[in-house]
Each structure stands twice: as structure tokens, then as C-alpha cells.
Design a protein around this motif. Structure first.
Motif, short mmCIF file in Angstrom:
data_model
loop_
_atom_site.label_atom_id
_atom_site.label_comp_id
_atom_site.label_asym_id
_atom_site.label_seq_id
_atom_site.Cartn_x
_atom_site.Cartn_y
_atom_site.Cartn_z
N ASN A 234 4.72 -14.50 37.43
CA ASN A 234 4.67 -15.15 36.12
C ASN A 234 5.26 -16.56 36.13
OD1 ASN A 234 3.47 -12.94 34.90
ND2 ASN A 234 5.42 -12.01 34.37
N THR A 236 4.22 -18.97 38.08
CA THR A 236 3.19 -19.96 38.40
C THR A 236 2.62 -20.57 37.12
OG1 THR A 236 1.48 -18.23 38.45
CG2 THR A 236 2.58 -18.75 40.52
N LYS A 237 2.08 -21.78 37.24
CA LYS A 237 1.53 -22.48 36.09
C LYS A 237 0.02 -22.59 36.19
CE LYS A 237 5.65 -25.27 35.17
NZ LYS A 237 6.20 -26.65 34.98
N GLY A 238 -0.62 -22.56 35.03
CA GLY A 238 -2.06 -22.69 34.96
C GLY A 238 -2.49 -24.14 34.95
N ASP A 244 1.64 -18.99 33.68
CA ASP A 244 0.49 -18.10 33.80
C ASP A 244 0.99 -16.66 33.74
OD1 ASP A 244 -1.96 -17.02 34.19
OD2 ASP A 244 -2.18 -17.64 36.27
N GLN A 246 1.02 -12.77 33.42
CA GLN A 246 0.09 -11.70 33.76
C GLN A 246 -0.02 -10.70 32.61
OE1 GLN A 246 -1.61 -11.76 36.73
NE2 GLN A 246 -0.59 -13.74 37.03
#
Length: 286
Positions: A234, A236-238, A244, A246
Motif C-alpha cells: 500500500n 506504492t503510488k499510482g 495505491d 489494495q
């Protein structure tokens, strides 16, 4: 009184079933266990520290080597020429220093009214500058000797050669990984336990290890460490630089798996087996 054999046999079977059921309950519900374990080994990625053409390779893939065994060597013509130049440069610098020191001594022996103080200061400064230059030339000579020594690459530790990825005549560059060396004495187990069982684990506990395809062998081990962290997806970035997160279902909560390191108790037994890093194992904590 006649004993009913069928009744006795039935009682024995019932008791055996109860005992076996209790064993399974202890095995699956009480004793921490996992089928998700991997054999782990430390791997050194061997590379040259200088640029050169491979002259000779002394080992082959999957060969066992000893510590400090010669693995391969490079052509050292360029390094030998550089060493000869460094030696000549140092000798020339030392001759120049001797001339400057003689000139300094000569000026100091002349009466003060015949030589200016400025000339004496210049002579003294020239000697100090040349002495500093000698240190640089000495360092250059040491580097040239080191580069010549680096044309021969030795094993940093005992182990097994894997992924031999170069040939004779190939030019290698500094830092280019040309083979992997699996440490002979570093085999251990990375067992992944569900987080709900971690509270039942502690360093020092004994473990039984079974390798896939070798069910006839039970290896003994000891828990040495339990990981303090695993990756959080969670974080990580979009594409919009936002977290991002989940998607999950409220009624389904999957337990995370935590790495636990287990070392083998009998290293001699491990050496006799054909272990390879990454193979599958099952672990039961006693």
C-alpha cells in the motif's frame, strides 16, 4: 468368560483413531509448521576490479572451490607496462629530489652576503614540493602493483561456482558480474510462517526440516531470528502520485507471512546432501 475378539479389535481401532486424531490436532493446530520454506545460501557475485581480456579460466560451472583458489586471470600486459612506467617515474623523481637537496645544501653553505635569502627559500620550497611529488609517485606505484595483482581473481570463500557467464578472450570491465559463488557454509532455511503463529515462535526453538523429494531425511535446525518487517504494497503510488491502496473484503483477512531464519544443527550432514539455494522445504517447530 469368552472374550469377544471383534469387540477388542474395535476398541483398539477406536483408541488408535483417537490417538492419531490427537497427533494431527497437535501437529496442525498446536505446533507451528509451514510448507512454505526455502533453502537459502549467501551468494557472492564475482567480478573483476579492472578492465582486461580473459586469459585463462581455471574453474567450471557447479565446481566446488576452496577459499583463495584461483578462478580466472586476465592478460596483464597493460598492467605490467603501467607498473614499469610507475617505477621509472619514481626513480626519476628521486633523482630530481637528490639534485634539489644538493642545491639546497650548497646554498646553505655559501655566506649570507653572497646568496639572497629569497634564493634559499626557493630552494627549500622546491625540495618540499618534490618530496610531495615523491609521495604521489609512490602511491601511483602501489596502484600499479595492485592492478597487476588484480589480473588474477581468487575465490573470496569456499563454495560452489554457479552461472559462469564469460569465456576466454572476452573483455570484462570493473564491476561486471561474471559468475556467482554460493557460500559452502551458509546454507540455512527461510521459513514463512503466518503472522497468527509468530507469537508461538522464539529464537532457540528446535525445528524439523523436510526437503521436497527427500521425505526419507529429517534435518534438525534451530530458529535464530524472526523478521521485523515485510514489504507493504500500500505504500506504492499510482499515476496521480497518490497511495495505491489494495482492495480487500471485510469478511476475508489473509494472514501475512513472516520470514523466520533457521540454521542447520548438523552442518556435516548438510554438506553431504546436494542442497541448492531456492529449493522447497517443510518446517515443523518442536
Amino acid at each position: 468368560m469368552k472374550i469377544d475378539r471383534a469387540l477388542i479389535l474395535t476398541i483398539i481401532l477406536v483408541l488408535a483413531s483417537i490417538a492419531f486424531s490427537y497427533y494431527l490436532w497437535v501437529f496442525y493446530m498446536v505446533s507451528p509448521w509451514t510448507r512454505d520454506a526455502r533453502v537459502h545460501a549467501d551468494i557472492s557475485h564475482v567480478a573483476s576490479q579492472i578492465t582486461g581480456k580473459v586469459k585463462r579460466i581455471h574453474i567450471k560451472t557447479d565446481e566446488q572451490v576452496n577459499k583463495d583458489q584461483l578462478l580466472f586471470e586476465l592478460e596483464g600486459t597493460d598492467q605490467q607496462i603501467a607498473l614499469d612506467k610507475a617505477i621509472a617515474s619514481l626513480e626519476r623523481g628521486q633523482f630530481q629530489l637528490k639534485l634539489l637537496q644538493d642545491e639546497k645544501q650548497r646554498l646553505q653553505g655559501i655566506p649570507g652576503n653572497l646568496v639572497s635569502e629569497d634564493d634559499r627559500d626557493k630552494a627549500n620550497t622546491s625540495v618540499k614540493e618534490q618530496q610531495a611529488q615523491i609521495k604521489v609517485l609512490t602511491a601511483d606505484l602501489s596502484q600499479a602493483k595492485l592492478n597487476l595483482e588484480r589480473t588474477k581473481i581468487y575465490a573470496p570463500h569456499a563454495g560452489y561456482i554457479s552461472d559462469l557467464d564469460f569465456t576466454r578472450g572476452q573483455v570484462v570491465t570493473p564491476g561486471q558480474q561474471v559468475m556467482a559463488l554460493i557460500d559452502l557454509n551458509s546454507f540455512s532455511i527461510k521459513a514463512y510462517f503466518e503472522e497468527t503463529r509468530i507469537k508461538e515462535l522464539a529464537p532457540g526453538q528446535k525445528a524439523k526440516i523436510r526437503l521436497m523429494g527427500r521425505d526419507d531425511i529429517v534435518l534438525k535446525g534451530t530458529v535464530v531470528s524472526i523478521a521485523r518487517g515485510i514489504n507493504n504494497n500500500n505504500t506504492t503510488k499510482g499515476s496521480q502520485q497518490l497511495p495505491d491502496v489494495q482492495q480487500t473484503f471485510p469478511w476475508i483477512r489473509l494472514a501475512q507471512r513472516v520470514p523466520v531464519t533457521i540454521v542447520f544443527d548438523d552442518q556435516q550432514q548438510v554438506q553431504e546432501l546436494h542442497l541448492f539455494s531456492g529449493s522447497t522445504a517443510s518446517v515443523v517447530i518442536e
